[in-house]
Each structure stands twice: as structure tokens, then as C-alpha cells.
Design an enzyme around this catalytic site. Structure first.
Site, PDB file in Angstrom:
ATOM      1  N   GLU A  53      -3.242   5.274  12.424  1.00  0.00           N
ATOM      2  CA  GLU A  53      -2.343   5.642  11.325  1.00  0.00           C
ATOM      3  C   GLU A  53      -3.156   5.779  10.037  1.00  0.00           C
ATOM      4  OE1 GLU A  53       0.923   2.888  11.050  1.00  0.00           O
ATOM      5  OE2 GLU A  53       1.141   3.228   8.907  1.00  0.00           O
ATOM      6  N   HIS A  64       8.784  -1.272   9.484  1.00  0.00           N
ATOM      7  CA  HIS A  64       9.059  -2.204   8.399  1.00  0.00           C
ATOM      8  C   HIS A  64       8.142  -1.884   7.209  1.00  0.00           C
ATOM      9  CE1 HIS A  64       5.560  -5.079   9.637  1.00  0.00           C
ATOM     10  NE2 HIS A  64       5.217  -3.824   9.713  1.00  0.00           N
ATOM     11  N   GLU A 113      -4.460  -2.893   9.366  1.00  0.00           N
ATOM     12  CA  GLU A 113      -3.725  -3.467  10.489  1.00  0.00           C
ATOM     13  C   GLU A 113      -4.386  -3.175  11.830  1.00  0.00           C
ATOM     14  OE1 GLU A 113       0.308  -1.980  10.267  1.00  0.00           O
ATOM     15  OE2 GLU A 113       0.303  -2.135   8.084  1.00  0.00           O
ATOM     16  N   GLU A 149       2.124  -9.498   6.916  1.00  0.00           N
ATOM     17  CA  GLU A 149       2.926  -9.074   8.068  1.00  0.00           C
ATOM     18  C   GLU A 149       2.793 -10.050   9.231  1.00  0.00           C
ATOM     19  OE1 GLU A 149       2.136  -4.921   8.808  1.00  0.00           O
ATOM     20  OE2 GLU A 149       3.150  -4.344   6.955  1.00  0.00           O
ATOM     21  N   HIS A 206      -3.109  -6.203   2.487  1.00  0.00           N
ATOM     22  CA  HIS A 206      -2.158  -7.208   2.974  1.00  0.00           C
ATOM     23  C   HIS A 206      -2.766  -8.592   3.158  1.00  0.00           C
ATOM     24  CE1 HIS A 206       0.545  -3.865   4.866  1.00  0.00           C
ATOM     25  NE2 HIS A 206       0.558  -3.867   3.552  1.00  0.00           N
ATOM     26  N   ASP A 219       1.556   8.133   7.631  1.00  0.00           N
ATOM     27  CA  ASP A 219       2.450   7.224   6.901  1.00  0.00           C
ATOM     28  C   ASP A 219       2.466   7.673   5.439  1.00  0.00           C
ATOM     29  OD1 ASP A 219       3.669   5.098   5.593  1.00  0.00           O
ATOM     30  OD2 ASP A 219       2.112   3.644   6.030  1.00  0.00           O
ATOM     31  N   SER A 233       0.872  -1.183   0.000  1.00  0.00           N
ATOM     32  CA  SER A 233       0.000   0.000   0.000  1.00  0.00           C
ATOM     33  C   SER A 233       0.904   1.226   0.000  1.00  0.00           C
ATOM     34  CB  SER A 233      -0.907  -0.008   1.235  1.00  0.00           C
ATOM     35  OG  SER A 233      -0.147  -0.021   2.422  1.00  0.00           O
ATOM     36  N   LYS A 280       9.786   5.065   7.414  1.00  0.00           N
ATOM     37  CA  LYS A 280      10.167   3.931   6.571  1.00  0.00           C
ATOM     38  C   LYS A 280      11.320   4.377   5.691  1.00  0.00           C
ATOM     39  CE  LYS A 280       5.500   1.942   5.983  1.00  0.00           C
ATOM     40  NZ  LYS A 280       4.270   2.116   5.173  1.00  0.00           N
ATOM     41  N   LYS A 330       7.101  -0.615  14.499  1.00  0.00           N
ATOM     42  CA  LYS A 330       6.117  -1.465  13.811  1.00  0.00           C
ATOM     43  C   LYS A 330       6.905  -2.520  13.070  1.00  0.00           C
ATOM     44  CE  LYS A 330       2.706  -0.332  11.053  1.00  0.00           C
ATOM     45  NZ  LYS A 330       1.859   0.432  10.080  1.00  0.00           N
ATOM     46  N   ASP A 384      -3.904   0.755  11.798  1.00  0.00           N
ATOM     47  CA  ASP A 384      -3.478   1.424  10.559  1.00  0.00           C
ATOM     48  C   ASP A 384      -4.595   1.212   9.546  1.00  0.00           C
ATOM     49  OD1 ASP A 384      -2.382   2.508   8.319  1.00  0.00           O
ATOM     50  OD2 ASP A 384      -0.664   1.151   8.177  1.00  0.00           O
TER      51      ASP A 384
HETATM   52  P1  PGA Z   1       3.150  -1.248   3.139  1.00  0.00           P
HETATM   53  O1  PGA Z   1       2.272  -1.257   4.459  1.00  0.00           O
HETATM   54  O2  PGA Z   1       4.532  -1.620   3.506  1.00  0.00           O
HETATM   55  O3  PGA Z   1       2.437  -2.237   2.276  1.00  0.00           O
HETATM   56  O4  PGA Z   1       3.063   0.163   2.601  1.00  0.00           O
HETATM   57  C1  PGA Z   1       2.749  -0.851   5.698  1.00  0.00           C
HETATM   58  C2  PGA Z   1       1.978   0.326   6.208  1.00  0.00           C
HETATM   59  O5  PGA Z   1       1.068   0.858   5.535  1.00  0.00           O
HETATM   60  O6  PGA Z   1       2.287   0.791   7.307  1.00  0.00           O
HETATM   61 ZN    ZN Z   2       0.670   2.452   7.100  1.00  0.00          ZN
END
Ligand code: PGA
Ligand code: ZN
Length: 428
Positions: free
Chosen positions: A285, A365, A162, A203, A153, A312, A40, A337, A388, A240
Site C-alpha cells: 500500500e 480503519h 505497517e 494500531e 504510528h 490509500d 498519516s 476509509k 484493515k 503499508d
Molecule cells: P492513518 O493510517 O489512519 O494514520 O492515515 C492508516 C493508513 O495509512 O492506512
Molecule cells: Zn495507508
């Protein structure tokens, strides 16, 4: 100084190719780094260079990015001091020349940036967290453990990406980690007893078919109880939503792709407000879309005093977007990230800017991961206080938690577990 930089195509936790880099210093010291990959992904992330050649890896090959490491990046870095991470990253950014690292690939640049930091740390005989954070880095992060997966996911009926548990009431990192695994197993037993699926998502969290957010939360809270812990005291919850995946370009509405429900920005904010008042949800998030700045302002006014609102896709670890958010009063936290921005030094700057503005920062991650554990060291180095790294059920996730166990042991009596103070929001 840097003698040689090489790259290779390896595979990530989803079986897709990604970039790994090795840096060799003149004295023979080496460092290695690998780029993760999102599903995503935010619209404003640095570019992950993929070959598009359908005859290899379904078009997802990274041979071009790997090729750039042995040529343009090797040329730019040869002879440089590896301990000057800012200089190394700047040299790669200049060699790339684009705004989003699309010429050489953010996957190539990040892998080399991490490999350089690791080689430099090794040359100085320092653990990575010490090299990156100096003597200040001593706080272990509270895990934000994603134990129920949905959205992009998982192929279940859940729209929220999440649902995470946070052992904020634990006395140490290792205790919190143990608590999380106990809840994870309790949730497995509970889902099984209801005839629900216990297969896991990208995940590592379970991905059962459920009717609503509330149902997911109720199962998790029941699992917390069954494991012998008290929600709100031992554990709090985090969500999230990854709501950028829900925004409909045509109507500007949020349309949940799986259940089909529709929300305006204000209705979605009201929905989060309701969830947070009913359940111990301390962090949301991407509750709104990455371009809905006005919505974020409103949501922050309504909820920001008592809920951690994490950007994010909104901030993409980018200091320009974060500065805009700080100025507008959007959110009070940033997800960090490395591959969203594409280098170690720019990541450090994003965390520092967040902390200066009183925003929390969360080392994170991606849904596609490798055995690289840099995010664990990063969390301790910069005292992010939260991490995370997914559920405790897939080795690419466990690798991060296990690295934190080693760091905690090494820090000994200097190790601090922040618990509830990780949220750093007045009154929380
Ligand atoms: P992604 O998801 O690594 O698929 O972007 C993680 C997140 O959205 O926090
Ligand atoms: Zn996210």
C-alpha cells in the site's frame, strides 16, 4: 423520517476529541455514528474540522463541527427519509457547499451519515450490512492485521508504517482471526526473547527498534513458523509503506525520515520488487507518493500482475482520483476509509467503481479509532473480501473483528471466507 440530529464531542483511541452523532427518527428509532481520525493523512482527503482553540484539547477540539450538526445539518435533514442515504448525504453536501466538506466538516457529515444509516437499518429491522448491501453481502473479509508498527504510528526506528499478516489459507473468518492472535502472541514472545520492546503502536502492533524492513519481515515470518503455520500457504504478508510521508518537496526524492536512506521513485519500486521476490509479500500500500502518478504507472507495470498495489493516500476513497488512476493504470486496489471522503454513499460509490474496474477494495480503519464498527459491516455488505483493522490488542481494533465474528455467526452456512481469492488478481 428524521426528527432530530445531535452531535457530541467524544474521545478517540489516541485521546483526541472526535465527533459522534445521533439521529432520532419520528417513530423513536435511533442511530449513532462516530468519525475516526488519521495521522498519516492524505493531502487530498476531505477536511476534518478542528477548532484550533489552543485552550481546549491543544487546539484539536471539534466543538465547531459538533455545533454544525445541531444547526445547519439538523436544518438540512429534518423531515427527510433516513433510508434514502444517498439523498441524506447529498443534502449535507449541498448544505456544506465546498469541495472538501470544509465548511461543515467531514467529521460532522460522516458521523451523521453513519448515524442515519444505522437509524434506517434499525427502523427496517435489518443488520447494518444487510441494509447497506442487500442480499449480496455474504463474504467475510480476510484480515490484514497490522502486527508491527512504524512510521508516523510509532516512535521507533522503523520507516515502513505497517507490516501486516493475512491468514489467506484459513477455512473461515473465525479460524483466520484465531491464527492471527496466535502469531501475534508468538511475535511478542520472540521480540521479548531478543530483548526488544513489546509496547504497541497506535494500531496495536508491536513497535520495536529494528534496522530494516527485512528484519521486521524476518521476525514476523519466524513468529508465523513458531505459531505452527507456513508462510506463503497459511499466511501471506502485506505492507503499508505510507510513502507519501517520505517524499521530499525540495528534491523530489524519497527520504526515509528515520533511517535517512534516499530513493528515487524507480529505486523504491525496485526495492519493493526485491522484497516481493524474496518474501511472501502479496500487497503493498502507498509504495509511492500520492502525487507520483508516473511512478505508480511504472510500479504497476512492473509489479501489478502479481502484487496487490493499494492506493490509500493516492486515491483517498475519492471516485475522481480513482477514475484517474484506473485510466492511467495506477495500482490495482483501493483502500477504503469513510472519513477520507466523508459520507457513506460516496464510500459505496468508490467501492463499486473499483470493483467495476477489476480493482480490489479494502475496508479500513484509521490510526485514531473509536468503538464504532461500521467498517466491519461495510466489508461484508460490499464483499470487499479484505479488511484493515489493526492488531488484536486494543479494544477499538478488536471491536471490528468481534463484530465480524457476530456477522459470520448470523450468516451461518451462507458465510463465505474468500481466502486467496480475496486478491482477485490473475495468477495470484
Ligand atoms: P492513518 O493510517 O489512519 O494514520 O492515515 C492508516 C493508513 O495509512 O492506512
Ligand atoms: Zn495507508
Amino acid at each position: 423520517h428524521i426528527e432530530r440530529v445531535t452531535g457530541r464531542e467524544i474521545i478517540d483511541s489516541r485521546g483526541n476529541p472526535t465527533v459522534e452523532a445521533e439521529v432520532l427518527l419520528a417513530g423513536g428509532t435511533r442511530g449513532r455514528g462516530a468519525a475516526p481520525s488519521g495521522a498519516s493523512t492524505g493531502e487530498f482527503e476531505a477536511l476534518e474540522l478542528r477548532d484550533g482553540d489552543k485552550s481546549r484539547f491543544g487546539g484539536k477540539g471539534v466543538a465547531k463541527a459538533v455545533g454544525n450538526i445541531g444547526t445547519a445539518i439538523q436544518d438540512a435533514l429534518h423531515g427527510m427519509d433516513a433510508t434514502d442515504i444517498y439523498g441524506v448525504d447529498r443534502a449535507m453536501i449541498n448544505a456544506d457547499g465546498s469541495r472538501d466538506k470544509s465548511s461543515l466538516g467531514a467529521n460532522a457529515i460522516l458521523a451523521v451519515s453513519i448515524a442515519c444509516a444505522r437509524a434506517a437499518a434499525a427502523a427496517l429491522h435489518l443488520p447494518l450490512y444487510r441494509f447497506l448491501g442487500g442480499i449480496n453481502g455474504n463474504r467475510l473479509p480476510v484480515p490484514m492485521m497490522n502486527i508491527l508498527n512504524g512510521g508516523a504510528h510509532a516512535s521507533n526506528t522503523v520507516d515502513v508504517q505497517e507490516f501486516m499478516i493475512m491468514p489467506a489459507g484459513a477455512g473461515s473468518f473465525h479460524e483466520g482471526l484465531r491464527w492471527c492472535t496466535e502469531v501475534f502472541h508468538a511475535l511478542a514472545a520472540l521480540l521479548k526473547s531478543k530483548g526488544l520492546a513489546t509496547a504497541v503502536g497506535d494500531e496495536g502492533g508491536f513497535a520495536p527498534d529494528l534496522a530494516s524492513d527485512e528484519e521486521a519481515i524476518r521476525y514476523i515470518l519466524e513468529a508465523v513458523h513458531k505459531a505452527g503455520y507456513e508462510p506463503g500457504k497459511d499466511f501471506v504478508l502485506a505492507i503499508d509503506a505510507a510513502a507519501s510521508e517520505w517524499k521530499s518537496g525540495k528534491t523530489g526524492e524519497y527520504v526515509l525520515p528515520k533511517c535517512g536512506k534516499r530513493f528515487t521513485s524507480a529505486e523504491l519500486t525496485a526495492h519493493w520488487k526485491n522484497l516481493c521476490s524474496q518474501y511472501p509479500v502479496y500487497s503493498i500500500e502507498d509504495g509511492l507518493d500520492e502525487e507520483d502518478w508516473e511512478g505508480w504507472q511504472l510500479m504497476t507495470k512492473e509489479l501489478g500482475g502479481r502484487v496487490q498495489l493499494v492506493g490509500d493516500d493516492l486515491f483517498v476513497t475519492n471516485t475522481e482520483r480513482l477514475a484517474k488512476g484506473i485510466q492511467l493504470g495506477c495500482g490495482n486496489s483501493i483502500l477504503i476509509k469513510l472519513n477520507q471522503i466523508g459520507s457513506v454513499s460516496e464510500t459505496l460509490e468508490a467501492i463499486k467503481l473499483a470493483h467495476k474496474a477489476g480493482y480490489t477494495a479494502i475496508s479500513s480503519h484509521r490510526s485514531g479509532e473509536t468503538e464504532d464498527t461500521t467498517i466491519a459491516d461495510l466489508a461484508v455488505a460490499l464483499n470487499t473480501c479484505q479488511i484493515k483493522a489493526g492488531a488484536p490488542s486494543r479494544s477499538e481494533r478488536a471491536a471490528k473483528y468481534n463484530q465480524l465474528l457476530r456477522i459470520e455467526e448470523e450468516l451461518g452456512s451462507a458465510a463465505v471466507y474468500p481466502g486467496f481469492s480475496a486478491f482477485g488478481i490473475a495468477g495470484m
